[in-house]
Write a protein that holds these residues in place. Sequence first.
Motif, PDB file in Angstrom:
ATOM      1  N   PRO A 118       0.838  -1.210   0.000  1.00 33.28           N
ATOM      2  CA  PRO A 118       0.000   0.000   0.000  1.00 33.28           C
ATOM      3  C   PRO A 118       0.866   1.250   0.000  1.00 33.28           C
ATOM      4  CG  PRO A 118       0.002  -1.051   2.171  1.00 33.28           C
ATOM      5  CD  PRO A 118       0.693  -1.990   1.229  1.00 33.28           C
ATOM      6  N   GLU A 119       0.433   2.270  -0.726  1.00 37.61           N
ATOM      7  CA  GLU A 119       1.187   3.521  -0.775  1.00 37.61           C
ATOM      8  C   GLU A 119       1.145   4.201   0.582  1.00 37.61           C
ATOM      9  OE1 GLU A 119       0.352   6.200  -3.853  1.00 37.61           O
ATOM     10  OE2 GLU A 119       0.432   4.706  -5.452  1.00 37.61           O
ATOM     11  N   PRO A 120       2.264   4.806   0.983  1.00 39.19           N
ATOM     12  CA  PRO A 120       2.248   5.498   2.282  1.00 39.19           C
ATOM     13  C   PRO A 120       1.257   6.655   2.238  1.00 39.19           C
ATOM     14  CG  PRO A 120       4.234   6.052   1.032  1.00 39.19           C
ATOM     15  CD  PRO A 120       3.543   4.954   0.293  1.00 39.19           C
ATOM     16  N   PRO A 121       0.665   6.963   3.373  1.00 39.83           N
ATOM     17  CA  PRO A 121      -0.301   8.068   3.382  1.00 39.83           C
ATOM     18  C   PRO A 121       0.374   9.370   2.970  1.00 39.83           C
ATOM     19  CG  PRO A 121       0.332   7.440   5.624  1.00 39.83           C
ATOM     20  CD  PRO A 121       0.913   6.405   4.702  1.00 39.83           C
ATOM     21  N   ARG A 122      -0.344  10.201   2.223  1.00 41.91           N
ATOM     22  CA  ARG A 122       0.201  11.490   1.793  1.00 41.91           C
ATOM     23  C   ARG A 122       0.367  12.407   3.006  1.00 41.91           C
ATOM     24  NH1 ARG A 122      -0.070  12.857  -3.554  1.00 41.91           N
ATOM     25  NH2 ARG A 122      -0.444  15.065  -3.128  1.00 41.91           N
ATOM     26  N   LYS A 123       1.490  13.131   3.010  1.00 44.13           N
ATOM     27  CA  LYS A 123       1.754  14.045   4.124  1.00 44.13           C
ATOM     28  C   LYS A 123       0.802  15.221   4.025  1.00 44.13           C
ATOM     29  CE  LYS A 123       6.646  12.856   4.469  1.00 44.13           C
ATOM     30  NZ  LYS A 123       6.645  11.843   3.427  1.00 44.13           N
ATOM     31  N   GLU A 124       0.157  15.519   5.115  1.00 38.13           N
ATOM     32  CA  GLU A 124      -0.781  16.640   5.137  1.00 38.13           C
ATOM     33  C   GLU A 124      -0.057  17.919   5.529  1.00 38.13           C
ATOM     34  OE1 GLU A 124      -3.866  16.602   4.046  1.00 38.13           O
ATOM     35  OE2 GLU A 124      -3.498  14.505   3.517  1.00 38.13           O
ATOM     36  N   GLN A 125      -0.512  19.031   4.960  1.00 36.68           N
ATOM     37  CA  GLN A 125       0.076  20.320   5.284  1.00 36.68           C
ATOM     38  C   GLN A 125      -0.245  20.683   6.736  1.00 36.68           C
ATOM     39  OE1 GLN A 125       2.394  22.500   5.215  1.00 36.68           O
ATOM     40  NE2 GLN A 125       2.070  22.952   3.054  1.00 36.68           N
ATOM     41  N   LEU A 126       0.654  21.435   7.356  1.00 40.72           N
ATOM     42  CA  LEU A 126       0.426  21.885   8.728  1.00 40.72           C
ATOM     43  C   LEU A 126      -0.681  22.929   8.759  1.00 40.72           C
ATOM     44  CD1 LEU A 126       4.126  22.381   9.915  1.00 40.72           C
ATOM     45  CD2 LEU A 126       2.656  20.427  10.358  1.00 40.72           C
ATOM     46  N   SER A 127      -1.221  23.144   9.946  1.00 42.82           N
ATOM     47  CA  SER A 127      -2.228  24.200  10.110  1.00 42.82           C
ATOM     48  C   SER A 127      -1.578  25.563   9.910  1.00 42.82           C
ATOM     49  CB  SER A 127      -2.836  24.128  11.514  1.00 42.82           C
ATOM     50  OG  SER A 127      -1.863  24.545  12.466  1.00 42.82           O
ATOM     51  N   VAL A 128      -2.397  26.571   9.728  1.00 39.88           N
ATOM     52  CA  VAL A 128      -1.886  27.923   9.515  1.00 39.88           C
ATOM     53  C   VAL A 128      -1.049  28.382  10.703  1.00 39.88           C
ATOM     54  CG1 VAL A 128      -2.550  30.327   9.258  1.00 39.88           C
ATOM     55  CG2 VAL A 128      -3.726  28.579   7.967  1.00 39.88           C
ATOM     56  N   ARG A 129      -1.502  28.099  11.922  1.00 33.81           N
ATOM     57  CA  ARG A 129      -0.742  28.527  13.097  1.00 33.81           C
ATOM     58  C   ARG A 129       0.644  27.907  13.093  1.00 33.81           C
ATOM     59  NH1 ARG A 129       0.666  26.618  17.871  1.00 33.81           N
ATOM     60  NH2 ARG A 129      -0.546  24.710  17.674  1.00 33.81           N
ATOM     61  N   LYS A 130       0.718  26.610  12.775  1.00 27.70           N
ATOM     62  CA  LYS A 130       2.018  25.941  12.755  1.00 27.70           C
ATOM     63  C   LYS A 130       2.895  26.468  11.619  1.00 27.70           C
ATOM     64  CE  LYS A 130       0.215  21.716  14.879  1.00 27.70           C
ATOM     65  NZ  LYS A 130      -0.152  20.307  14.639  1.00 27.70           N
ATOM     66  N   LEU A 131       2.288  26.727  10.465  1.00 30.79           N
ATOM     67  CA  LEU A 131       3.049  27.277   9.343  1.00 30.79           C
ATOM     68  C   LEU A 131       3.624  28.642   9.701  1.00 30.79           C
ATOM     69  CD1 LEU A 131       0.767  26.308   6.333  1.00 30.79           C
ATOM     70  CD2 LEU A 131       3.101  25.495   6.733  1.00 30.79           C
ATOM     71  N   ARG A 132       2.873  29.402  10.465  1.00 31.99           N
ATOM     72  CA  ARG A 132       3.348  30.728  10.875  1.00 31.99           C
ATOM     73  C   ARG A 132       4.584  30.591  11.775  1.00 31.99           C
ATOM     74  NH1 ARG A 132       0.767  35.191  14.520  1.00 31.99           N
ATOM     75  NH2 ARG A 132       1.771  37.013  13.607  1.00 31.99           N
ATOM     76  N   VAL A 133       4.565  29.601  12.664  1.00 26.04           N
ATOM     77  CA  VAL A 133       5.720  29.350  13.525  1.00 26.04           C
ATOM     78  C   VAL A 133       6.914  28.892  12.683  1.00 26.04           C
ATOM     79  CG1 VAL A 133       6.609  27.943  15.434  1.00 26.04           C
ATOM     80  CG2 VAL A 133       4.248  28.774  15.502  1.00 26.04           C
ATOM     81  N   VAL A 134       6.656  28.014  11.715  1.00 33.39           N
ATOM     82  CA  VAL A 134       7.723  27.517  10.847  1.00 33.39           C
ATOM     83  C   VAL A 134       8.339  28.666  10.046  1.00 33.39           C
ATOM     84  CG1 VAL A 134       8.189  26.107   8.791  1.00 33.39           C
ATOM     85  CG2 VAL A 134       6.876  25.153  10.696  1.00 33.39           C
ATOM     86  N   LEU A 135       7.505  29.565   9.534  1.00 38.22           N
ATOM     87  CA  LEU A 135       8.034  30.708   8.779  1.00 38.22           C
ATOM     88  C   LEU A 135       8.936  31.566   9.662  1.00 38.22           C
ATOM     89  CD1 LEU A 135       8.147  32.396   6.221  1.00 38.22           C
ATOM     90  CD2 LEU A 135       6.050  33.563   6.960  1.00 38.22           C
TER      91      LEU A 135
END
Length: 450
Positions: free
Chosen positions: A4-21
């Motif tokens: 089975p194909e590995p599950p697709r990685k889901e994008q982080l939430s907006v709050r988490k993306l803001r921290v990553v930026l």
Amino acid sequence: EREPEPPRKEQLSVRKLRVVLFALCSSPEQAARHFRSPPRRIRRWLRRCQALQDERPELPEGKYLSLEAEEKLAEWVLTQREQQLPVNEETLFQKATKIGRALEGGFQISYEWAVRFMLRHHLSTHTRRGVAHPLPKEIQGNAGAFIEFVQRQIHTQELPPAMIAAVDEISLFLDAEVLGSDERKESALQTVGNGEPWCELVLTLLADGGVLPALVISRGRPPCPTTLPKSILLESKESGCGDDEIMELWAARVWRKHTECRGGASKGMLVLDCHRTHLSEEVLAVLSAAGALPAVIPAGCSSRAQPLDVCVKRSLKNFLHKKWRERARDLADSDSSALLQLLLGWLGEALEVLGNCPELIRKSFLVASVLPGPAGDSGSPRRNGDEQEELIAAMEERLKIAKTRESSPEFPENDDPEADPEILHRLFEGESEAESFYGFEEADLELMEI
């Protein structure tokens, strides 16, 4: 049977993306302090975003900056950092907006786009392989031409390694208001800013592994009479020094003394960036009169061609930040003179370590390709990247700032609500016309039409 194909990685939430930026623009540790989240968790989010970028490099449907426009934005990020000017959520989105206005119908801006942009162009500040990453196309050619020019001059003029110097400044900004506040005193000392710096350090490395005395220019009263380390020369003025004056002082107090110690050697080369401090006719005349050929690195190319950028500047900044954080709570009532005395002591410690690392400094000139390798070549980007990573680790170990990731201090969970949909709107007040805002997707702030 097929696995089975590995599950697709889901994008982080907006709050988490803001921290990553925030972490990409500064560092995971600064993001941890700002958002009160564990550094380990932020690094995990960074890895997840990088994996998603590697797996799905294409952007979702929508209007985004063209590759050419993104390269212009990447050039802007690199040149801002060379000048120690802020690159953060606000300044990045504002610059992207100005560039994106040329796109008919506007373009879609989001935290997801911003994080992907930073990763796609290898713009995170904590990369340890900067010399291995390609620069934007236009300045990549400039970097190659500069390296060829420097190596040719060194060869034709037969310059000895002791007369080939890398020179650069570190500006330190002190926020008295933050220092006097009850929280976040550790953020009062910064190495980026828009105003007048509290003090400036002019650092000089030699291609033979030597370290010349650091010139420290401070504003305000000098500290009480004290014995300075031999590795530091201090100039204190109430109003500070002008751009030209800094380099004139450096030429007189550092470079001329160095040439005198070498029996009045008449030829030398200075590798420096295109900061305004270095380019005035007066400064170039002073340097030439001191027997130094200024080799000015093209804008945006310092991460590739400045030996000081290979490992020393970042390690020194981290060392000073570490020392500051350890003492910040006790410094609220200290005056500028006492703070400067502390800084001089820390700088003296660091310079003593640097003075005992000639092999690391020599390798920095090789990795930056200022000097050709033993075989006469400048090394492949991959090999130079490997060596830069090793140099940074070795320098951090000697300065005792090597990362101890598992023992990073934990912070309480960030239970702030999801990012306020008005955040992006506030960023553009005064920058965009009201009619250019078509509204927000309130639920997730994923896209904003401009």
